[in-house]
Design an enzyme around this catalytic site. Structure first.
Site, PDB file in Angstrom:
ATOM      1  N   GLY A  18      -2.002  19.965  -0.077  1.00  0.00           N
ATOM      2  CA  GLY A  18      -2.434  21.025   0.491  1.00  0.00           C
ATOM      3  C   GLY A  18      -3.622  21.217   1.917  1.00  0.00           C
ATOM      4  CB  SER A  19      -6.418  18.000   2.253  1.00  0.00           C
ATOM      5  OG  SER A  19      -5.157  17.350   3.620  1.00  0.00           O
ATOM      6  CG  ASN A  20      -2.687  18.237   6.929  1.00  0.00           C
ATOM      7  OD1 ASN A  20      -3.602  17.683   7.935  1.00  0.00           O
ATOM      8  ND2 ASN A  20      -2.526  17.112   6.519  1.00  0.00           N
ATOM      9  CG  HIS A 155       5.147  11.535  11.860  1.00  0.00           C
ATOM     10  ND1 HIS A 155       5.473  10.645  10.244  1.00  0.00           N
ATOM     11  CD2 HIS A 155       5.636   9.558  12.518  1.00  0.00           C
ATOM     12  CE1 HIS A 155       6.256  10.171  10.293  1.00  0.00           C
ATOM     13  NE2 HIS A 155       5.990   9.186  11.343  1.00  0.00           N
ATOM     14  CD  GLU A 224      -2.167  13.937   8.249  1.00  0.00           C
ATOM     15  OE1 GLU A 224      -1.333  13.123   7.996  1.00  0.00           O
ATOM     16  OE2 GLU A 224      -2.977  14.046   7.535  1.00  0.00           O
TER      17      GLU A 224
END
Length: 240
Positions: A18-20, A155, A224
């Protein structure tokens, strides 16, 4: 288009660390993203992203595909197993749609219309796949289409390079083998063809010969975290 008076609701789909998701949470807190994450859905019950969401007081739902396959008998023929798995995936897809639209897999448009304020759930204006490790099936996308809710996906590869799983490892190996002269990440619209939707944002990474996979992964994740924020901002401005 979302305004400060009526912020768009975002549903975020995750499967792991869940870092994004955290990058999105931080960007909203800083005012970079003018929206609200109203729901996080995880395909794994052990995803650390669930804890990140809880710390930010964001409602969560766990929706695991494995649980839909668990009732299929082990002693059925391969043909029958394939048929039952396909049926189970259809149910999984419909339940996922219900969670996104109505806040609960057992809910429906009719039940919500009868008691519209019972759950407080609001359908999202945007769905963001931020490390969601399941394919969103064609039938799910077809059933979602009438609600006009765009979906974007992060992606870790450039358009047309390495669709599907293990894209980071495949990109790194191709770069080290001299098969590509650049790599990167993209935020793209989700369509039935996996990772082939129109890119909203592309971030290129240069090739560093001799770089380890771990070093390359760190560069990808940094790109990202920036890209998921920039791509979400673009989506809110152009898609809803």
């Amino acid at each position: 288009m979302a305004t400060s008076e009526a912020l768009a609701n975002i549903t975020v789909l995750i499967s792991g660390n869940g870092s994004n998701l955290q990058a999105l949470i931080d960007a909203i807190a800083e005012g970079t993203i003018k929206a609200k994450i109203s729901l996080v859905i995880s395909s794994s019950p052990t995803a650390y992203g669930l804890e990140r969401a809880a710390k930010a007081n964001i409602p969560t739902k766990i929706h695991t595909l494995k649980s839909y396959y668990s009732s299929i008998p082990a002693d059925v023929s391969p043909e029958e197993k394939k048929k039952q798995r396909a049926k189970a995936r259809e149910v999984f897809n419909q339940d996922l749609l219900n969670i996104i639209l109505f806040g609960d897999k057992y809910a429906s448009q009719e039940s919500v219309a009868a008691t519209p304020f019972s759950s407080g759930h609001k359908s999202p204006g945007l769905i963001v796949c931020a490390g969601w490790m399941l394919i969103l099936s064609k039938d799910f996308l077809v059933n979602l289409h009438p609600y006009n809710i765009p979906i974007i996906n992060l992606h870790p590869a450039l358009p047309g390079q390495f669709e599907g799983i293990n894209a980071i490892e495949r990109s790194w190996k191709a770069a080290q083998d001299g098969e590509v002269d650049k790599t990167g990440i993209m935020i793209h619209k989700v369509i039935p063809e996996v990772d082939k939707g129109e890119p909203l944002l592309v971030k290129e990474l240069s090739v560093i010969k001799g770089e380890t996979l771990e070093e390359y992964e760190a560069r990808v994740h940094a790109a990202e975290h920036d890209g998921i924020v920039e791509g979400t901002v673009l989506a809110l401005k152009t898609l809803i």
